[in-house]
Design a protein around this motif. Structure first.
Motif, PDB file in Angstrom:
ATOM      1  N   MET A 248       0.839  -1.198   0.000  1.00 49.53           N
ATOM      2  CA  MET A 248       0.000   0.000   0.000  1.00 49.53           C
ATOM      3  C   MET A 248       0.876   1.252   0.000  1.00 49.53           C
ATOM      4  N   SER A 329      -9.085 -13.080  -9.291  1.00 54.82           N
ATOM      5  CA  SER A 329      -9.306 -11.637  -9.340  1.00 54.82           C
ATOM      6  C   SER A 329     -10.784 -11.286  -9.335  1.00 54.82           C
ATOM      7  N   ALA A 334     -17.517  -7.325  -5.583  1.00 52.78           N
ATOM      8  CA  ALA A 334     -17.522  -5.922  -5.170  1.00 52.78           C
ATOM      9  C   ALA A 334     -18.872  -5.261  -5.374  1.00 52.78           C
ATOM     10  N   PRO A 341     -14.440   1.100   0.077  1.00 54.87           N
ATOM     11  CA  PRO A 341     -13.082   1.313  -0.417  1.00 54.87           C
ATOM     12  C   PRO A 341     -12.245   2.171   0.513  1.00 54.87           C
ATOM     13  N   SER A 342     -12.873   3.051   1.282  1.00 54.76           N
ATOM     14  CA  SER A 342     -12.117   3.886   2.204  1.00 54.76           C
ATOM     15  C   SER A 342     -13.023   4.324   3.329  1.00 54.76           C
ATOM     16  N   PRO A 347      -6.456   5.037   3.805  1.00 53.32           N
ATOM     17  CA  PRO A 347      -6.910   3.902   2.993  1.00 53.32           C
ATOM     18  C   PRO A 347      -7.351   2.738   3.864  1.00 53.32           C
ATOM     19  N   ILE A 349      -7.569  -1.382   4.359  1.00 56.56           N
ATOM     20  CA  ILE A 349      -7.010  -2.686   4.009  1.00 56.56           C
ATOM     21  C   ILE A 349      -8.057  -3.739   4.381  1.00 56.56           C
ATOM     22  N   ASN A 350      -8.562  -4.429   3.380  1.00 59.35           N
ATOM     23  CA  ASN A 350      -9.647  -5.384   3.581  1.00 59.35           C
ATOM     24  C   ASN A 350      -9.097  -6.799   3.788  1.00 59.35           C
ATOM     25  N   VAL A 375      -4.558  -9.597  -2.566  1.00 59.92           N
ATOM     26  CA  VAL A 375      -4.954  -8.703  -3.648  1.00 59.92           C
ATOM     27  C   VAL A 375      -4.069  -7.463  -3.527  1.00 59.92           C
ATOM     28  N   GLN A 377      -2.303  -4.085  -3.079  1.00 61.03           N
ATOM     29  CA  GLN A 377      -2.748  -2.742  -2.719  1.00 61.03           C
ATOM     30  C   GLN A 377      -4.229  -2.700  -2.338  1.00 61.03           C
ATOM     31  N   TRP A 378      -4.768  -3.821  -1.883  1.00 60.23           N
ATOM     32  CA  TRP A 378      -6.175  -3.854  -1.476  1.00 60.23           C
ATOM     33  C   TRP A 378      -6.387  -4.631  -0.190  1.00 60.23           C
TER      34      TRP A 378
END
Length: 568
Positions: A248, A329, A334, A341-342, A347, A349-350, A375, A377-378
């Motif tokens: 991230m 993926s 979603a 998402p935020s 940010p 992190i899920n 995943v 950066q997620w």
């Protein structure tokens, strides 16, 4: 008597019509009228010049606070500071004489200096009495709190312990402390007359190996590549690049979201609080010098796959339902799963814990039999296949209604490793406190460069767009940024990496605040052409009569002076 009046009248009328009509000139203005008109025009222009124009100038002028442009550019170009990372390593030699220990220190330091190929990152050895070294048995969860509690700048403690029966030295790194034990044959203690020894070479090689990834990462951050390091293998360079791409972007605060998803009605509860306190909180506390964290959780029942996602396939050889790698993926739905998402300014992190339907359990990844993946950066996903111990109303197996802390242990241990990866923590060495220390130095370097680059961008922006305002708050933020950049650079030179990171965090925050100032950003999209388009319709009807009247009055005054000059 005959008269000619009737005959002469038409001729006279025709003669008069042939002559052009002359309009009599207007009567000359009286001196009083001329004086009145002069005073009216003068009054209008006096109000415009001495009252209207100053008010317009004051209300429409753009305030531009003074910025140290040259200093900002120097930071961006790397002229103001060249980051260095001197790591202080304590050498504990409880079984050696003072002269032997000093000679070992000298020879090992020389060997390290000869091996070092990156001047910005170097190891400095220092003798210690061993009181600060950790004991052999200190491998517990308390070691994770090292960074939060220990403010010393010691990067590593090396304890030299003689051991009979060894043919060559060997090392043992403690996984939960910053201690490296080196066991050596007693006959390999270097004598004062020797310039090198196998023990010195072994210690130097071990230290180089421990910090090879850190050195390559810092070189990558400072220069964008590791080409200058001959000891960096292509595999390590590729791993560093892959890790940085997956991690991230740095933020002062991260929001961790733990979600339990299941396609049915069970499980409907889980011991999430106990699991977070046991497996995640110590890690977050260790990361507190780097970033802050908030945690929220949720449970979502009847969470089905996305319609476009590949469905699991049963593999008879594995006796399990499988997901193909290329379909991972699309695993996260979603569109229907409530994944924010935020949350707030930082940010999110899920971390998703998915419990499959009993009819599709166990569920694994086909290619590597894994039950988790990241995943980039997620966040991360973990497939939990709990034991199906009882039957539902239709007589088939069902998932447990509640997930205990013990059943959550594999998932949250995996989430901890995924969190380390997403935060950009190096994969080596094996000691977690050492990796967290490395993260502090890496983050300090990246934030120092990021804030410096932002200062350069702000300087170029203000120079290229002279029409944008520069509020006093921007000047204050820039001054704060430059001050903390200097402090961070000074702390790095002195080996105080925790203090350097703290200053770099403030510098990054203030730099971002100054660059994204709302009043500056809004003015960028309001150029001078828009101002002309706004003012012309307003000032045109008023300005034309005033300008024409002024020109006529000036022309009259010039003509009168010219006539007076001719008469004299």
């Amino acid at each position: 008597m005959t008269t000619k009046t009737g005959e002469d009248s038409p001729q006279a009328s025709a003669s008069q019509l042939d002559q052009p009509s002359v309009k009599p000139p207007p009567p000359p203005e009286s001196p009083a009228a001329l004086q009145t008109r002069f005073r009216v025009i003068t009054a209008f222009w006096a109000v415009i010049i001495f009252l209207g124009f100053p008010i317009w100038w004051k209300t429409t002028s753009i305030y531009r606070a003074s910025l140290p442009i040259e200093e900002m550019v120097d930071w961006a170009d790397g002229k103001a500071c060249r980051p260095v990372f001197p790591l202080e390593i304590h050498l504990a030699t409880p079984s050696m004489q003072s002269l032997e220990a000093q000679n070992l220190l000298r020879t090992t330091q020389h060997t390290l200096d000869d091996l070092n190929e990156f001047a910005a990152h170097h190891l400095r050895l220092k003798l210690t009495d061993g009181s600060t070294a950790a004991h052999n048995g200190e491998e517990s969860a308390e070691g994770l709190k090292y960074l939060a509690e220990d403010t010393a700048d010691t990067a590593l403690t090396v304890r030299l312990l003689p051991q009979e029966g060894l043919a060559a030295p060997r090392s043992e790194l403690h996984a939960a402390t910053t201690q490296l034990d080196i066991f050596y044959p007693p006959n390999q203690v270097p004598v004062p007359s020797s310039s090198n020894s196998p023990l010195s070479a072994f210690i130097a090689a071990e230290l180089q190996r421990l910090y090879s990834e850190e050195k390559a990462t810092i070189a990558y951050i400072l220069s964008g590549n590791t080409a200058g390091l001959d000891s960096t293998s292509p595999q390590l360079a590729e791993e560093i690049d892959r890790r940085l791409r997956r991690s991230m972007k740095y933020a002062e605060t991260y929001h961790l979201s733990f979600s339990l998803f299941t396609p049915g009605s069970e499980p409907s509860s889980w011991d999430i609080e106990a699991a977070v306190n046991e497996y995640v909180s110590p890690l977050l506390q260790a990361f507190s010098p780097i970033s802050n964290f908030t945690v929220d959780t949720q449970v979502q029942l009847y969470a089905n796959f996305a319609p476009t996602a590949p469905k699991p396939e049963y593999d008879e050889t594995e006796a399990a339902w499988t997901l193909k790698k290329e379909g991972l993926s699309a695993f996260v739905n979603a569109a229907e799963w409530p994944l924010n998402p935020s949350i707030g300014s930082g940010p999110t992190i899920n971390f998703i814990l998915y419990v499959p339907d009993p009819s599709q359990s166990p569920l694994i990844v086909k290619e590597n039999r894994a039950s988790s993946w990241i995943v980039p950066q997620w966040g991360g996903v973990f497939l939990l296949n709990p034991p199906l111990s009882h039957t539902d109303n239709q007589g088939g197996p069902s998932n447990p209604a509640h997930l205990s802390q013990d059943s959550l242990r594999p998932a949250f241990m995996t989430f901890s490793h995924q969190l380390l990866t997403l935060l950009g923590t190096p994969s080596t060495p094996a000691s977690l406190p050492l990796r967290l220390q490395t993260s502090i130095r890496i983050r300090a370097a990246s934030l120092l460069l990021s804030a410096s680059s932002t200062m350069g961008s702000l300087a170029r922006l203000t120079e290229s767009l002279p029409s944008i305002p520069i509020p006093a708050t921007v000047a204050t933020s820039v001054a704060t940024t430059l001050s903390h950049l200097s402090s961070s650079c000074a702390h790095l030179r002195e080996g105080r990496f925790g203090a350097a990171l703290a200053s770099a965090r403030v510098a990054e925050t203030e730099a971002e605040r100054s660059f994204f100032e709302k009043s500056m950003v809004g003015q960028v999209y309001f150029p001078d052409e828009h101002k002309v388009a706004v003012y012309l319709p307003l000032l045109g009807p008023i300005g034309v009569p005033l300008v024409v009247g002024l020109l006529k009055e000036l022309k009259r005054i010039a003509a009168r002076r010219k006539a007076k000059g001719a008469a004299s």
